[in-house]
Design a protein around this motif. Structure first.
Motif, PDB file in Angstrom:
ATOM      1  N   GLN A 187      10.742  14.229  -0.508  1.00 35.11           N
ATOM      2  CA  GLN A 187       9.589  14.567   0.318  1.00 35.11           C
ATOM      3  C   GLN A 187      10.000  14.795   1.767  1.00 35.11           C
ATOM      4  O   GLN A 187       9.591  15.767   2.397  1.00 35.11           O
ATOM      5  CB  GLN A 187       8.564  13.443   0.242  1.00 35.11           C
ATOM      6  CG  GLN A 187       7.340  13.723   1.081  1.00 35.11           C
ATOM      7  CD  GLN A 187       6.403  12.533   1.088  1.00 35.11           C
ATOM      8  OE1 GLN A 187       6.830  11.398   1.205  1.00 35.11           O
ATOM      9  NE2 GLN A 187       5.126  12.805   0.941  1.00 35.11           N
TER      10      GLN A 187
ATOM     11  N   VAL B 143       4.843  12.060  -8.783  1.00 40.82           N
ATOM     12  CA  VAL B 143       5.048  13.198  -7.869  1.00 40.82           C
ATOM     13  C   VAL B 143       4.733  12.792  -6.439  1.00 40.82           C
ATOM     14  O   VAL B 143       4.325  13.610  -5.629  1.00 40.82           O
ATOM     15  CB  VAL B 143       4.172  14.419  -8.252  1.00 40.82           C
ATOM     16  CG1 VAL B 143       4.650  15.007  -9.559  1.00 40.82           C
ATOM     17  CG2 VAL B 143       2.700  14.050  -8.359  1.00 40.82           C
ATOM     18  N   ARG B 144       4.951  11.517  -6.140  1.00 35.65           N
ATOM     19  CA  ARG B 144       4.516  11.046  -4.824  1.00 35.65           C
ATOM     20  C   ARG B 144       5.163  11.826  -3.700  1.00 35.65           C
ATOM     21  O   ARG B 144       4.585  11.957  -2.617  1.00 35.65           O
ATOM     22  CB  ARG B 144       4.763   9.544  -4.670  1.00 35.65           C
ATOM     23  CG  ARG B 144       6.193   9.130  -4.803  1.00 35.65           C
ATOM     24  CD  ARG B 144       6.327   7.641  -4.587  1.00 35.65           C
ATOM     25  NE  ARG B 144       6.061   7.265  -3.208  1.00 35.65           N
ATOM     26  CZ  ARG B 144       5.991   6.022  -2.764  1.00 35.65           C
ATOM     27  NH1 ARG B 144       6.111   5.024  -3.597  1.00 35.65           N
ATOM     28  NH2 ARG B 144       5.782   5.765  -1.507  1.00 35.65           N
ATOM     29  N   GLY B 145       6.326  12.376  -3.958  1.00 33.68           N
ATOM     30  CA  GLY B 145       6.987  13.170  -2.925  1.00 33.68           C
ATOM     31  C   GLY B 145       6.274  14.476  -2.625  1.00 33.68           C
ATOM     32  O   GLY B 145       6.463  15.070  -1.576  1.00 33.68           O
ATOM     33  N   THR B 146       5.471  14.944  -3.564  1.00 31.35           N
ATOM     34  CA  THR B 146       4.747  16.198  -3.370  1.00 31.35           C
ATOM     35  C   THR B 146       3.439  15.956  -2.625  1.00 31.35           C
ATOM     36  O   THR B 146       2.852  16.868  -2.061  1.00 31.35           O
ATOM     37  CB  THR B 146       4.441  16.825  -4.750  1.00 31.35           C
ATOM     38  OG1 THR B 146       5.645  16.865  -5.490  1.00 31.35           O
ATOM     39  CG2 THR B 146       3.897  18.233  -4.619  1.00 31.35           C
ATOM     40  N   LEU B 147       2.978  14.712  -2.674  1.00 30.94           N
ATOM     41  CA  LEU B 147       1.710  14.379  -2.030  1.00 30.94           C
ATOM     42  C   LEU B 147       1.950  13.987  -0.580  1.00 30.94           C
ATOM     43  O   LEU B 147       3.034  13.525  -0.239  1.00 30.94           O
ATOM     44  CB  LEU B 147       1.053  13.189  -2.749  1.00 30.94           C
ATOM     45  CG  LEU B 147       0.908  13.307  -4.259  1.00 30.94           C
ATOM     46  CD1 LEU B 147       0.365  11.989  -4.817  1.00 30.94           C
ATOM     47  CD2 LEU B 147      -0.030  14.448  -4.591  1.00 30.94           C
ATOM     48  N   THR B 148       0.941  14.129   0.249  1.00 31.01           N
ATOM     49  CA  THR B 148       1.059  13.541   1.578  1.00 31.01           C
ATOM     50  C   THR B 148       1.035  12.031   1.390  1.00 31.01           C
ATOM     51  O   THR B 148       0.476  11.522   0.411  1.00 31.01           O
ATOM     52  CB  THR B 148      -0.114  13.956   2.475  1.00 31.01           C
ATOM     53  OG1 THR B 148      -1.341  13.607   1.827  1.00 31.01           O
ATOM     54  CG2 THR B 148      -0.100  15.455   2.716  1.00 31.01           C
ATOM     55  N   SER B 149       1.659  11.308   2.316  1.00 26.94           N
ATOM     56  CA  SER B 149       1.714   9.860   2.105  1.00 26.94           C
ATOM     57  C   SER B 149       0.318   9.257   2.106  1.00 26.94           C
ATOM     58  O   SER B 149       0.040   8.313   1.379  1.00 26.94           O
ATOM     59  CB  SER B 149       2.622   9.179   3.121  1.00 26.94           C
ATOM     60  OG  SER B 149       2.508   9.797   4.362  1.00 26.94           O
TER      61      SER B 149
ATOM     62  N   TYR C  50      13.331   4.653  -7.725  1.00 30.98           N
ATOM     63  CA  TYR C  50      12.521   5.878  -7.737  1.00 30.98           C
ATOM     64  C   TYR C  50      11.847   6.140  -6.399  1.00 30.98           C
ATOM     65  O   TYR C  50      11.760   7.273  -5.933  1.00 30.98           O
ATOM     66  CB  TYR C  50      11.466   5.811  -8.848  1.00 30.98           C
ATOM     67  CG  TYR C  50      10.534   6.988  -8.815  1.00 30.98           C
ATOM     68  CD1 TYR C  50      10.973   8.243  -9.217  1.00 30.98           C
ATOM     69  CD2 TYR C  50       9.239   6.866  -8.338  1.00 30.98           C
ATOM     70  CE1 TYR C  50      10.133   9.338  -9.156  1.00 30.98           C
ATOM     71  CE2 TYR C  50       8.396   7.955  -8.271  1.00 30.98           C
ATOM     72  CZ  TYR C  50       8.844   9.187  -8.678  1.00 30.98           C
ATOM     73  OH  TYR C  50       8.025  10.271  -8.613  1.00 30.98           O
TER      74      TYR C  50
ATOM     75  N   ARG D   8       0.831  -1.200   0.000  1.00 32.18           N
ATOM     76  CA  ARG D   8       0.000   0.000   0.000  1.00 32.18           C
ATOM     77  C   ARG D   8       0.868   1.253   0.000  1.00 32.18           C
ATOM     78  O   ARG D   8       0.562   2.215  -0.688  1.00 32.18           O
ATOM     79  CB  ARG D   8      -0.925  -0.017   1.222  1.00 32.18           C
ATOM     80  CG  ARG D   8      -2.151   0.836   1.016  1.00 32.18           C
ATOM     81  CD  ARG D   8      -3.016   0.855   2.254  1.00 32.18           C
ATOM     82  NE  ARG D   8      -2.514   1.836   3.192  1.00 32.18           N
ATOM     83  CZ  ARG D   8      -2.754   1.788   4.503  1.00 32.18           C
ATOM     84  NH1 ARG D   8      -3.457   0.798   5.009  1.00 32.18           N
ATOM     85  NH2 ARG D   8      -2.306   2.720   5.300  1.00 32.18           N
TER      86      ARG D   8
ATOM     87  N   TRP E 126      -1.058   9.606  -1.438  1.00 42.04           N
ATOM     88  CA  TRP E 126      -0.433   8.639  -2.356  1.00 42.04           C
ATOM     89  C   TRP E 126      -0.956   7.227  -2.096  1.00 42.04           C
ATOM     90  O   TRP E 126      -1.305   6.492  -3.007  1.00 42.04           O
ATOM     91  CB  TRP E 126       1.088   8.695  -2.224  1.00 42.04           C
ATOM     92  CG  TRP E 126       1.754   7.414  -2.585  1.00 42.04           C
ATOM     93  CD1 TRP E 126       2.405   6.565  -1.762  1.00 42.04           C
ATOM     94  CD2 TRP E 126       1.788   6.807  -3.891  1.00 42.04           C
ATOM     95  NE1 TRP E 126       2.848   5.463  -2.454  1.00 42.04           N
ATOM     96  CE2 TRP E 126       2.485   5.587  -3.762  1.00 42.04           C
ATOM     97  CE3 TRP E 126       1.288   7.153  -5.153  1.00 42.04           C
ATOM     98  CZ2 TRP E 126       2.705   4.719  -4.833  1.00 42.04           C
ATOM     99  CZ3 TRP E 126       1.506   6.294  -6.216  1.00 42.04           C
ATOM    100  CH2 TRP E 126       2.202   5.109  -6.063  1.00 42.04           C
ATOM    101  N   GLU E 127      -1.032   6.848  -0.835  1.00 44.33           N
ATOM    102  CA  GLU E 127      -1.481   5.491  -0.518  1.00 44.33           C
ATOM    103  C   GLU E 127      -2.919   5.270  -0.955  1.00 44.33           C
ATOM    104  O   GLU E 127      -3.292   4.177  -1.388  1.00 44.33           O
ATOM    105  CB  GLU E 127      -1.323   5.218   0.981  1.00 44.33           C
ATOM    106  CG  GLU E 127       0.133   4.988   1.366  1.00 44.33           C
ATOM    107  CD  GLU E 127       0.374   5.137   2.861  1.00 44.33           C
ATOM    108  OE1 GLU E 127      -0.569   4.876   3.640  1.00 44.33           O
ATOM    109  OE2 GLU E 127       1.483   5.529   3.240  1.00 44.33           O
TER     110      GLU E 127
ATOM    111  N   ALA F  28      11.961   9.827  -4.467  1.00 47.11           N
ATOM    112  CA  ALA F  28      10.766  10.591  -4.100  1.00 47.11           C
ATOM    113  C   ALA F  28      10.674  10.731  -2.584  1.00 47.11           C
ATOM    114  O   ALA F  28      10.355  11.795  -2.050  1.00 47.11           O
ATOM    115  CB  ALA F  28       9.524   9.910  -4.657  1.00 47.11           C
TER     116      ALA F  28
END
Lengths: 472, 315
Positions: free
Chosen positions: A238, B99-105, A230, A49, B108-109, A234
């Motif tokens: 973050q 852009v998962r780093g820009t999203l809150t986890s 990757y 997940r 993304w989940e 990321a």
């Protein structure tokens, strides 16, 4: 569980549990196996997940694989960590001094401590870096030093990864997973935290900004979402709160690097790049690179941007240079090395080649430029045919290979299909060098899940474990 | 923010919204196909729906007739149909991944989990439990993703581009949902109220979660003109064109840059037309013409947003 041939991290030779594992072993004994099984399944589904996966090249999106995670931690007592940490700082300091030296005055070559042609003719030596000054004289800001425990328990450095070492995200995610699954264990142990790694990394990167930049803009540069690491790129961007850029997001104008933003161009000062040297700048290196930034090398040489790690660090972690690291420590620091090097036969030397060919079934043979567990022969675990094939390779191109005794890597109890069984381990702590040298207490523990295997790489059936450094 | 990042955020949100609205359109059409008086018209209904979604040709290239199963297979699972829910969820997840780093986890989940679950569905399973349960699942995943966005994301540019994507897509989709219904009406018959029409209009209201809203706002019987007013001009109705344009305009003005003045003006103009518009005038001009024209303008806005913010400028 005791196995006299190998050092067992949890159990001493007399079968007693080592002191630093006592509380964990008791917990493991008292915890119902159904609960453990449930937790292991939960860990798997959580990793899926979270998307903590590595991409499998050439397959449809979504076919991403997990790196197996084992719930039995690797535990390191405080005193032992102290020695490791001191040895690692020493080693990375010497390696940075070496890189600086070979791109400047080359004292170590002139002193005859390392054969000059070994360095200057090395494919990883970048003449473009000659005379280029970098902030703090530091080249490898992030080093992933692989250590193993062998024999009666002493530590050896297997390799110094000074280019774009990966795996730190697993160190952090494994910890997060263990805390989520087994909070009670953290109440029972004094486990040194590692969660501040991204903070220390950001501090390190900011400290090596170009001279005169007071509030530097740091970015992480990735080859893209299809790169196998990757997730980590990321994740680190973050956690540090900086932009994750691809080559196409950057451009160079008058030796200054900018990123394309919704508000127009914005200056970039420090690039934590997870792209190999060869692909950084199609104008300077590989012309076919689609993931680089034209003009980046010029901007870098002009001192207008910091690349982290620097260009040309590969010459110092090359397997043909590895045998000289103890000499570097003596030469630059005037100290005796704290961590052991593995004795290494350099097959370009006729006497070493002869020895290697005569002892192939006992040795590990590695390609000088190989990585990821590919292109190597583990003598004791190989068939006659495999050994014969390698003999031919060696005879044809001896300079491409080194050989080392097969280390009896320590092992640690690990969950496998048949229950709990000992499996071999290594450890990769991450050493951060900027205005100062720092480590968080811990690292990535990799475990070879196949019985008897000594190869821990994830591409070769390796998994990971949480690494606990106990506080004194 | 990086232009490329903004682009991924914008499309992540658009594809999620598109998946949701596709589920809504399929849901309403499926419900209508079950009404007894629509027996022979089922094929025509699916035909009309695909036409509005501009997927009629692609469908016919693969299936000979507009059977319910074939359309559901095509619109939900077909990996080669860029408009299928499967493809929308995948595209949304791929954009999120980039852009998962820009999203809150959590965000993304949510996106990743939706995609992983989508891969487990099959048409057979879905028909067994009734497709409505699946449509509901899609809607709730979209609700969840929007809720997590609003509940966890910093209110900065990233959120603005996500919201822009959501509302621009929704504006287009609500217009299409209305068009599906109007396609089957003859000109001049727009004020007609047969019993069968009652079911059609109420199904349409249900499809945009507006049935209770309608009752609350009008406290009267369902008429086409009021339905249109609710879905076009009522800015307090969260899926109406007026609401969508208000959001588009607001979010656009928050991210304004040196090049975006004209785009912002056009969005404002469209918003004020909706704000001050009268439903009678729209009916006089003809509803289908109005909706087509509206969708053209939305398309144009999308292109302009791309040019102003999302496509990397070289200098």
């Amino acid at each position: 569980m005791a196995n006299n041939k190998f050092f067992n991290e949890m159990t001493a030779d007399d079968g007693s549990v080592r002191a630093h594992y006592a509380a964990y072993a008791a917990w493991l004994r008292d915890t119902p196996s159904e609960r453990i099984a449930r937790k292991r399944a939960e860990a798997d589904s959580l990793f899926h997940r979270y998307g903590i996966t590595f991409a499998v090249y050439g397959e449809e999106s979504g076919t991403e694989r997990l790196i197996p995670f084992d719930i039995i931690p690797r535990i390191i007592p405080a005193a032992e960590w102290k020695g490791l940490e001191t040895g690692m700082r020493q080693r990375v300091k010497a390696l940075n001094a070496f890189i600086h030296d070979i791109y400047h005055d080359q004292d170590i070559l002139r002193a005859g401590r390392i054969p000059a042609e070994q360095v200057l003719n090395n494919a990883q030596y970048r003449p473009e870096m000659k005379g280029v000054d970098v902030p703090c004289n530091v080249y490898a800001h992030i080093a992933g030093v692989d250590v193993v425990r062998a024999g009666a328990g002493e530590f050896y450095v297997l390799e110094d990864n000074l280019r774009v070492p990966s795996g730190v995200s697993y160190m952090l995610e494994d910890r997060r997973m263990m805390m989520r699954l087994f909070p009670e264990l953290f109440a029972r142990h004094r486990i040194a935290p590692v969660e501040h790694y991204p903070d220390v990394l950001l501090h390190t990167l900011r400290s090596v900004a170009p001279v005169g930049v007071t509030d530097p803009t740091v970015v992480v540069m990735t080859p893209g979402a299809h790169n196998s690491a990757y997730f980590e790129h990321a994740f680190l961007a973050q956690q540090m709160g900086v932009e994750l850029v691809e080559g196409q997001d950057l451009f160079v104008r008058e030796d200054q690097v900018y990123m394309r933003t919704t508000q127009g161009p914005r200056r970039v000062d420090v690039i934590y790049r997870r792209v190999d040297d060869d692909f950084l700048d199609p104008k300077a290196f590989r012309k076919d690179s689609m993931i680089g930034v034209p003009g980046l090398l010029d901007a870098y040489r002009a001192g207008r941007v910091t690349l982290s790690n620097a260009i040309g660090t590969g010459v110092a972690d090359d397997k043909s240079i590895y045998p000289y690291v103890p000499e570097m420590i003596r030469f630059y620091l005037g100290e005796e090395p704290i961590l052991n090097n593995v004795p290494t036969y350099m097959c370009r030397k006729p006497e070493d080649l002869a020895y290697t060919l005569a002892h192939l079934s006992e040795l590990v043979v590695k390609e000088v430029h190989g990585a990821g567990g590919y292109g190597m022969l583990v003598g004791p675990a190989s068939t006659k045919e495999q050994i014969a094939t390698f003999r031919k390779y060696l005879e044809a191109n001896p300079e491409k290979y080194i050989a080392q005794p097969t280390l009896a890597l320590s092992n640690c109890p690990t969950f496998v299909d048949s229950g709990v069984a000992p499996r071999h381990l290594d450890l990769r702590p991450f050493v951060l060098s900027g205005s100062e040298v720092q480590l968080v207490p811990g690292g990535l523990t990799r475990v070879a899940l196949n019985e008897g295997s000594l190869v821990v790489n994830s591409s070769q059936g390796g998994g990971t474990k949480d690494t606990w450094v106990l506080e004194a | 923010m990086l232009s490329r990042t903004a682009d991924h955020l914008f499309w992540m949100a658009r594809y999620m919204e598109r998946a949701e609205n596709t589920a809504r359109i399929l849901d309403v059409t499926y419900r209508l196909s079950l009404l007894p008086q629509n027996g022979e018209d089922v094929e025509a209904m699916w035909d009309g729906m695909l036409k509005i979604m501009e997927l009629q040709d692609a469908f016919l290239a693969r299936h000979p007739v507009f059977s319910t199963e074939a359309v559901l297979e095509f619109m939900i699972f077909d990996r080669d149909n860029p408009g299928s829910i499967y493809r929308c969820l995948r595209a949304s997840r791929e954009n999120a991944h980039a852009v998962r780093g820009t999203l809150t986890s959590e965000l993304w989940e949510t996106s990743n989990a939706s995609w992983l679950k989508m891969r487990d569905f099959t048409l057979a399973k879905l028909m067994e439990s009734g497709p409505e349960a699946f449509f509901e699942w899609v809607k709730y995943r979209s609700h969840l993703s929007r809720g997590v966005t609003i509940g966890t994301m910093l209110q900065d540019e990233a959120l603005r581009f996500i919201r822009l994507g959501t509302f621009l897509e929704r504006a287009d989709n609500t217009a299409r949902i209305l068009e599906v219904k109007y396609l089957n009406l003859l000109p001049g018959a727009e004020d007609d109220t047969h019993t069968s029409d009652y079911y059609q209009w109420s199904a349409l209201l249900h499809s945009v979660s507006a049935f209770e809203v309608y009752r609350k706002v009008y406290r009267d019987q369902i008429t086409p003109m009021r339905v249109a007013e609710l879905l076009i001009l009522r800015a307090d109705m969260p899926r109406s064109l007026a609401r969508c344009l208000k959001e588009v305009h607001t979010n656009l003005s928050r991210v304004a840059n040196a090049r975006s003045a004209e785009t912002e003006r056009l969005a404002g103009e469209l918003e004020s037309h909706l704000h001050f518009g009268r439903i009678e005038r729209i009916f006089e001009r003809g509803m289908r013409k109005y909706l087509e024209d509206f969708r053209d303008r939305i398309f144009d806005l999308g292109c302009r947003i791309s040019d102003d913010f999302l496509i990397p400028a070289t200098a």
